[in-house]
Scaffold this active site. Structure first.
Site, PDB file in Angstrom:
ATOM      1  N   ASP A  44      42.109  44.870  42.427  1.00 46.69           N
ATOM      2  CA  ASP A  44      42.847  44.481  43.640  1.00 46.69           C
ATOM      3  C   ASP A  44      44.310  44.237  43.283  1.00 46.69           C
ATOM      4  O   ASP A  44      44.624  43.335  42.510  1.00 46.69           O
ATOM      5  CB  ASP A  44      42.245  43.193  44.219  1.00 46.69           C
ATOM      6  CG  ASP A  44      42.938  42.768  45.500  1.00 46.69           C
ATOM      7  OD1 ASP A  44      42.485  43.193  46.583  1.00 46.69           O
ATOM      8  OD2 ASP A  44      43.951  42.028  45.422  1.00 46.69           O
ATOM      9  N   TYR A  49      52.802  42.400  44.522  1.00 44.97           N
ATOM     10  CA  TYR A  49      52.561  41.906  43.152  1.00 44.97           C
ATOM     11  C   TYR A  49      53.434  42.622  42.116  1.00 44.97           C
ATOM     12  O   TYR A  49      53.526  42.185  40.974  1.00 44.97           O
ATOM     13  CB  TYR A  49      51.081  42.074  42.750  1.00 44.97           C
ATOM     14  CG  TYR A  49      50.068  41.435  43.667  1.00 44.97           C
ATOM     15  CD1 TYR A  49      50.447  40.532  44.662  1.00 44.97           C
ATOM     16  CD2 TYR A  49      48.712  41.721  43.558  1.00 44.97           C
ATOM     17  CE1 TYR A  49      49.524  39.969  45.515  1.00 44.97           C
ATOM     18  CE2 TYR A  49      47.768  41.155  44.400  1.00 44.97           C
ATOM     19  CZ  TYR A  49      48.176  40.288  45.385  1.00 44.97           C
ATOM     20  OH  TYR A  49      47.249  39.731  46.225  1.00 44.97           O
ATOM     21  N   LYS A  74      47.972  46.776  48.992  1.00 39.36           N
ATOM     22  CA  LYS A  74      48.312  46.172  50.290  1.00 39.36           C
ATOM     23  C   LYS A  74      49.749  46.484  50.679  1.00 39.36           C
ATOM     24  O   LYS A  74      50.645  46.426  49.821  1.00 39.36           O
ATOM     25  CB  LYS A  74      48.128  44.638  50.229  1.00 39.36           C
ATOM     26  CG  LYS A  74      46.802  44.230  49.616  1.00 39.36           C
ATOM     27  CD  LYS A  74      46.600  42.721  49.553  1.00 39.36           C
ATOM     28  CE  LYS A  74      45.423  42.375  48.661  1.00 39.36           C
ATOM     29  NZ  LYS A  74      45.758  42.213  47.239  1.00 39.36           N
ATOM     30  N   HIS A 106      48.791  43.140  54.479  1.00 45.67           N
ATOM     31  CA  HIS A 106      48.731  41.936  53.636  1.00 45.67           C
ATOM     32  C   HIS A 106      48.687  40.636  54.448  1.00 45.67           C
ATOM     33  O   HIS A 106      47.896  39.748  54.166  1.00 45.67           O
ATOM     34  CB  HIS A 106      49.940  41.930  52.678  1.00 45.67           C
ATOM     35  CG  HIS A 106      49.688  41.208  51.405  1.00 45.67           C
ATOM     36  ND1 HIS A 106      50.217  41.598  50.207  1.00 45.67           N
ATOM     37  CD2 HIS A 106      48.947  40.118  51.125  1.00 45.67           C
ATOM     38  CE1 HIS A 106      49.815  40.784  49.248  1.00 45.67           C
ATOM     39  NE2 HIS A 106      49.048  39.874  49.784  1.00 45.67           N
TER      40      HIS A 106
HETATM   41  N1  LIG Z   1      45.573  38.789  50.311  1.00 45.17           N
HETATM   42  C1  LIG Z   1      46.243  37.737  49.913  1.00 45.17           C
HETATM   43  O1  LIG Z   1      47.124  37.202  50.615  1.00 45.17           O
HETATM   44  C2  LIG Z   1      45.945  37.168  48.563  1.00 45.17           C
HETATM   45  C3  LIG Z   1      46.460  35.911  48.192  1.00 45.17           C
HETATM   46  C4  LIG Z   1      46.149  35.419  46.932  1.00 45.17           C
HETATM   47  C5  LIG Z   1      45.357  36.152  46.071  1.00 45.17           C
HETATM   48  N2  LIG Z   1      44.873  37.392  46.441  1.00 45.17           N
HETATM   49  C6  LIG Z   1      44.032  38.224  45.540  1.00 45.17           C
HETATM   50  O2  LIG Z   1      42.910  37.449  45.118  1.00 45.17           O
HETATM   51  C7  LIG Z   1      42.908  37.370  43.692  1.00 45.17           C
HETATM   52  C8  LIG Z   1      42.301  36.060  43.243  1.00 45.17           C
HETATM   53  O3  LIG Z   1      43.038  34.955  43.724  1.00 45.17           O
HETATM   54  P1  LIG Z   1      44.057  34.119  42.834  1.00 45.17           P
HETATM   55  O4  LIG Z   1      44.625  34.970  41.763  1.00 45.17           O
HETATM   56  O5  LIG Z   1      45.025  33.513  43.770  1.00 45.17           O
HETATM   57  O6  LIG Z   1      43.233  32.934  42.292  1.00 45.17           O
HETATM   58  P2  LIG Z   1      41.908  32.678  41.434  1.00 45.17           P
HETATM   59  O7  LIG Z   1      41.222  33.933  41.069  1.00 45.17           O
HETATM   60  O8  LIG Z   1      41.186  31.639  42.215  1.00 45.17           O
HETATM   61  O9  LIG Z   1      42.428  31.926  40.157  1.00 45.17           O
HETATM   62  C9  LIG Z   1      43.220  32.466  39.176  1.00 45.17           C
HETATM   63  C10 LIG Z   1      43.579  31.327  38.206  1.00 45.17           C
HETATM   64  O10 LIG Z   1      42.395  30.757  37.649  1.00 45.17           O
HETATM   65  C11 LIG Z   1      42.364  30.930  36.249  1.00 45.17           C
HETATM   66  N3  LIG Z   1      41.005  31.344  35.882  1.00 45.17           N
HETATM   67  C12 LIG Z   1      40.408  32.535  36.164  1.00 45.17           C
HETATM   68  N4  LIG Z   1      39.156  32.558  35.685  1.00 45.17           N
HETATM   69  C13 LIG Z   1      38.940  31.355  35.099  1.00 45.17           C
HETATM   70  C14 LIG Z   1      37.836  30.792  34.435  1.00 45.17           C
HETATM   71  N5  LIG Z   1      36.714  31.462  34.253  1.00 45.17           N
HETATM   72  N6  LIG Z   1      37.966  29.506  33.961  1.00 45.17           N
HETATM   73  C15 LIG Z   1      39.103  28.810  34.142  1.00 45.17           C
HETATM   74  N7  LIG Z   1      40.179  29.298  34.774  1.00 45.17           N
HETATM   75  C16 LIG Z   1      40.111  30.566  35.236  1.00 45.17           C
HETATM   76  C17 LIG Z   1      43.402  31.981  35.919  1.00 45.17           C
HETATM   77  O11 LIG Z   1      44.008  31.724  34.675  1.00 45.17           O
HETATM   78  P3  LIG Z   1      44.416  32.860  33.610  1.00 45.17           P
HETATM   79  O12 LIG Z   1      44.836  34.075  34.361  1.00 45.17           O
HETATM   80  O13 LIG Z   1      45.518  32.213  32.859  1.00 45.17           O
HETATM   81  O14 LIG Z   1      43.198  33.099  32.759  1.00 45.17           O
HETATM   82  C18 LIG Z   1      44.409  31.778  37.060  1.00 45.17           C
HETATM   83  O15 LIG Z   1      45.288  30.713  36.749  1.00 45.17           O
HETATM   84  C19 LIG Z   1      44.390  37.578  43.351  1.00 45.17           C
HETATM   85  O16 LIG Z   1      44.631  37.844  41.996  1.00 45.17           O
HETATM   86  C20 LIG Z   1      44.760  38.677  44.284  1.00 45.17           C
HETATM   87  O17 LIG Z   1      44.299  39.929  43.808  1.00 45.17           O
HETATM   88  C21 LIG Z   1      45.152  37.883  47.683  1.00 45.17           C
END
Ligand SMILES: NC(=O)c1ccc[n+]([C@@H]2O[C@H](COP(=O)([O-])OP(=O)(O)OC[C@H]3O[C@@H](n4cnc5c(N)ncnc54)[C@H](OP(=O)(O)O)[C@@H]3O)[C@@H](O)[C@H]2O)c1
Length: 280
Positions: A44, A49, A74, A106
């Site tokens: 994704d 990004y 997106k 998005h």
């Molecule tokens: N459509 C939208 O508006 C929107 C908005 C936000 C996000 N997204 C998408 O959704 C994806 C996921 O959301 P997100 O990146 O915001 O947040 P997330 O996946 O909830 O969290 C990512 C964070 O958690 C840490 N992490 C990941 N796995 C872990 C584990 N097993 N144990 C401990 N910490 C862990 C990562 O650290 P490290 O990377 O340092 O390991 C990073 O700091 C995004 O990357 C993006 O592709 C979309």
């Protein structure tokens, strides 16, 4: 890997890798390459990004066939059809592909006419075969209803903030009724799942399964039929998150996690975002 069948028959891997805040260059390249090596087949990304180039290069270098990998990107913001088409073509070039599997709006604009116009381009790209599926992100029920006033093709996916603090069960029920798949972002609540009632509730279940809290959250989403895209740049976490697909939660555990819902947003509220005409 469990697949979700979208309303048009396209099969989407239910677990993928998120890449928000994954820096372009070596980090995005190595992260994507590692995930593909571990077994992820769904990445994704987004124009916003600014890492599509590195993601695309890693996909190319992975040795996997293009059709084995599901790529979501997106549209960065609403603009003229001409500009948005150029932005889409730039995505294809950066991703080194002739099509994307899923293309999402998005964020909704507060002006429904703007969302409707952007969607008309999405329908064109879909009809031209440049995208295998089209969808939206951060759309509330009313945004979808407004879009459908002029749409000829219904969105196939809605990617929204969804985690134990914001379980989105009413939205999921509505989307299911409409044949729209639901996808979660921000599963770890920006770290909130390691604190307070979420830590308390989730750690008990994690201990029982000899798993971590992130694994339990991902397994909970998968069990609910939600598409999950946890992000990590840490190789061991990329592997840990992927293993969540092997965890089976009981009905009771799923309900316990559902009850941790507090309607808590840690990202922008789509109804209170800065995008669109507020003063009119
Ligand atoms: N459509 C939208 O508006 C929107 C908005 C936000 C996000 N997204 C998408 O959704 C994806 C996921 O959301 P997100 O990146 O915001 O947040 P997330 O996946 O909830 O969290 C990512 C964070 O958690 C840490 N992490 C990941 N796995 C872990 C584990 N097993 N144990 C401990 N910490 C862990 C990562 O650290 P490290 O990377 O340092 O390991 C990073 O700091 C995004 O990357 C993006 O592709 C979309």
């Amino acid at each position: 890997m469990k697949m979700i069948r979208l309303s048009n028959g396209v099969m989407m891997p239910q677990l993928g890798l998120g890449t928000f805040l994954v820096a372009d260059g070596d980090v995005a390249y190595q992260t994507t390459l590692h995930a593909l090596k571990v077994g992820y087949r769904h990445i994704d990304t987004a124009q916003m990004y600014q890492n599509e180039g590195s993601v695309g290069q890693a996909i190319k270098d992975s040795g996997l066939k293009r059709e084995e990998i599901f790529i979501t990107t997106k549209q960065r913001g609403h603009s003229t059809i001409k500009k948005m088409r150029e932005q889409f073509e730039a995505s294809l070039e950066k991703l080194q592909t002739s099509y994307v599997d899923l293309y999402l709006i998005h964020w909704p604009n507060h002006d429904k006419k703007i969302n409707q116009q952007t969607w008309s381009l999405f329908e064109e790209l879909y009809t031209e075969g440049k995208v295998k599926a089209i969808g939206v992100s951060n759309f509330q029920r009313h945004h979808i209803e407004d879009l459908m006033e002029t749409a000829t093709i219904k969105p196939m996916v809605n990617q929204v903030e969804l985690h134990p603090g914001l379980s989105q069960i009413p939205l999921q029920t509505y989307l299911k009724h409409e044949g729209i798949a639901i996808e979660s972002y921000g599963p770890l609540m920006k770290g909130g799942v390691f604190e307070g009632i979420w830590q308390e509730g989730l750690s008990k279940i994690a201990e029982k399964h000899n798993a971590t809290i992130p694994q339990i959250i991902i397994a909970w989403g998968l069990a609910r039929g939600v598409i999950m895209i946890p992000k990590s740049v840490t190789p061991s976490r990329i592997e840990e998150n992927f293993k969540s697909k092997d965890i089976t939660l009981s009905e009771e555990e799923i309900l316990t996690i559902n009850q941790l819902n507090r309607g808590k947003r840690v990202y922008t509220d789509p109804d209170n975002s800065p995008w669109g005409p507020y003063s009119e």
